[in-house]
Design a protein around this motif. Structure first.
Motif, short mmCIF file in Angstrom:
data_model
loop_
_atom_site.label_atom_id
_atom_site.label_comp_id
_atom_site.label_asym_id
_atom_site.label_seq_id
_atom_site.Cartn_x
_atom_site.Cartn_y
_atom_site.Cartn_z
N LEU A 207 -36.47 -2.75 -3.65
CA LEU A 207 -35.14 -2.23 -3.92
C LEU A 207 -34.05 -3.21 -3.49
O LEU A 207 -32.97 -3.24 -4.08
N GLY A 208 -34.34 -4.01 -2.47
CA GLY A 208 -33.35 -4.97 -1.99
C GLY A 208 -32.93 -5.96 -3.04
O GLY A 208 -31.82 -6.52 -2.97
N THR A 209 -33.76 -6.18 -4.04
CA THR A 209 -33.42 -7.11 -5.13
C THR A 209 -32.66 -6.42 -6.26
O THR A 209 -32.19 -7.09 -7.18
N MET A 210 -32.57 -5.08 -6.18
CA MET A 210 -31.96 -4.33 -7.29
C MET A 210 -30.76 -3.51 -6.86
O MET A 210 -29.77 -3.41 -7.59
N ASP A 211 -30.85 -2.87 -5.69
CA ASP A 211 -29.79 -1.97 -5.23
C ASP A 211 -29.79 -1.98 -3.71
O ASP A 211 -30.56 -1.25 -3.07
N ALA A 215 -31.61 0.44 -0.94
CA ALA A 215 -32.60 -0.15 -0.04
C ALA A 215 -32.25 0.14 1.42
O ALA A 215 -33.12 0.49 2.22
N ASN A 216 -30.97 0.02 1.76
CA ASN A 216 -30.55 0.29 3.14
C ASN A 216 -30.75 1.75 3.51
O ASN A 216 -31.16 2.08 4.63
N TYR A 217 -30.47 2.63 2.58
CA TYR A 217 -30.68 4.06 2.83
C TYR A 217 -32.15 4.34 3.12
O TYR A 217 -32.47 5.03 4.10
N LEU A 218 -33.04 3.80 2.28
CA LEU A 218 -34.47 4.05 2.49
C LEU A 218 -34.97 3.38 3.76
O LEU A 218 -35.82 3.95 4.48
N ARG A 219 -34.42 2.21 4.09
CA ARG A 219 -34.80 1.53 5.34
C ARG A 219 -34.43 2.38 6.56
O ARG A 219 -35.22 2.51 7.51
N GLN A 220 -33.25 2.98 6.53
CA GLN A 220 -32.84 3.84 7.64
C GLN A 220 -33.75 5.06 7.76
O GLN A 220 -34.12 5.48 8.87
N GLN A 221 -34.15 5.62 6.60
CA GLN A 221 -35.06 6.76 6.64
C GLN A 221 -36.42 6.34 7.20
O GLN A 221 -37.06 7.12 7.93
N LEU A 222 -36.84 5.14 6.88
CA LEU A 222 -38.12 4.64 7.40
C LEU A 222 -38.06 4.46 8.91
O LEU A 222 -38.99 4.88 9.62
N VAL A 223 -36.98 3.90 9.42
CA VAL A 223 -36.84 3.71 10.87
C VAL A 223 -36.86 5.05 11.58
O VAL A 223 -37.54 5.23 12.62
N THR A 224 -36.16 6.02 11.04
CA THR A 224 -36.13 7.37 11.65
C THR A 224 -37.52 8.00 11.65
O THR A 224 -37.96 8.57 12.66
N ALA A 225 -38.23 7.88 10.52
CA ALA A 225 -39.56 8.48 10.42
C ALA A 225 -40.55 7.81 11.37
O ALA A 225 -41.38 8.49 12.00
N GLN A 226 -40.43 6.50 11.53
CA GLN A 226 -41.36 5.79 12.43
C GLN A 226 -41.12 6.13 13.89
O GLN A 226 -42.03 6.04 14.73
#
Length: 228
Positions: A207-211, A215-226
Motif C-alpha cells: 500500500l505504501g506504493t499506492m496510498d 498504508a499508515n492507517y494499517l501500519r498503526q493498526q498493526l502496531v496496536t494489534a501486536q
C-alpha cells in the motif's frame, strides 16, 4: 475530449440544455426523456431526474433496452437521497422485469446489505458474477461485474463471519484490479483479525506504493494489534 470531473460536469450541463430544447419539440418522446433523466442523475439533480425517468417509464414498453437502466437510476436516486425503502421498491420492480440485469444486481447487493439482509445481498452478488445477462445496450461501469462485485461480496462475508470466503473474494478482486486499494485494506484488516502479522506487514509495504495514508492507517493498526 475532456474526461476531467470539471469537463464532464460542463458536458452534462451543455447536454441538458440541448435536451431541454429537444423535449420542447418532442414532449412525449421516451428516449429524450431518458437522456434528460440520465443527464440530471449524473448531475445529482435528483428531482429533475426522477420526474423525467418516471415519465419515460410510463411511455416505454417493458422490453425496451432503456427500461432496465431507468429502474437502476431510480433506485440509485432514492439511495443517494437516503431513502433505502424507496430504493428497494424501485430495485425489486426492475428485477421483476429483468432479474439478471448486472447493474440492478449490483445495486441489489448494496441495498440488501445496507438493509441487513446479508443472504439476499450474497445471492445478488453471486448471481451477478455467474449468471448475469450480457449483450444489452447499457452504459454500465464494467468494474461492477468483476473486482467491485468481488470486493463487495467479501464485505458481506466479513459481516457473516465467513473469513475464508471473504479472503478468497478479496484475492479475486485484486487479481482483476491489483491497484484497487480498498481490497488491499480489507485483506489487511482480515489478516489483523487472524493475527497474521507478517501478511499484514506485506500489505502495508504494498500500500505504501499506492496510498501512503491508507498504508499508515494499517501500519498503526498493526502496531496496536501486536502490542495486545
Amino acid at each position: 475530449y475532456d474526461y476531467s470531473p470539471e469537463g464532464q460536469q460542463h458536458k452534462r450541463e451543455r447536454d441538458l440544455r440541448i435536451l431541454e430544447k429537444d423535449i420542447a419539440d418532442r414532449p412525449e418522446h421516451p428516449f429524450v426523456l431518458f437522456n434528460i433523466g440520465m443527464t440530471a442523475f449524473h448531475l445529482k439533480e435528483f428531482e429533475k431526474a426522477e420526474k423525467a425517468l418516471k415519465r419515460c417509464l410510463s411511455l416505454s414498453k417493458p422490453h425496451e433496452s432503456t427500461v432496465r437502466k431507468v429502474y437502476a437510476m431510480l433506485t440509485g436516486s432514492r439511495l443517494e437521497q437516503g431513502d433505502r425503502q424507496g430504493a428497494r421498491e424501485w430495485l425489486e420492480k426492475g428485477l421483476s422485469l429483468t432479474p439478471n440485469d448486472p447493474e440492478l444486481l449490483f445495486r441489489a447487493g448494496v441495498i440488501y446489505r445496507e438493509c441487513g439482509d446479508l443472504q439476499a445481498s450474497e445471492r445478488s452478488y453471486l448471481q451477478l458474477l455467474t449468471a448475469r445477462e450480457t449483450g444489452h445496450i447499457d452504459s454500465i461501469d464494467v468494474s461492477i461485474t468483476t473486482f467491485k462485485a468481488h470486493h463487495n461480496l467479501a464485505l458481506v462475508y466479513m459481516d457473516m463471519g465467513r473469513q475464508g470466503e471473504a479472503e478468497r473474494h478479496w484475492q479475486e478482486a485484486l487479481r482483476h484490479a491489483p491497484q484497487f486499494t480498498p481490497s488491499w485494506l480489507g485483506l489487511g484488516e482480515l489478516y489483523l483479525q487472524s493475527r497474521r502479522f507478517e501478511d499484514v506487514a506485506q500489505i502495508v509495504q504494498r500500500l505504501g506504493t499506492m496510498d501512503k495514508g491508507m498504508a499508515n492507517y494499517l501500519r498503526q493498526q498493526l502496531v496496536t494489534a501486536q502490542s495486545n
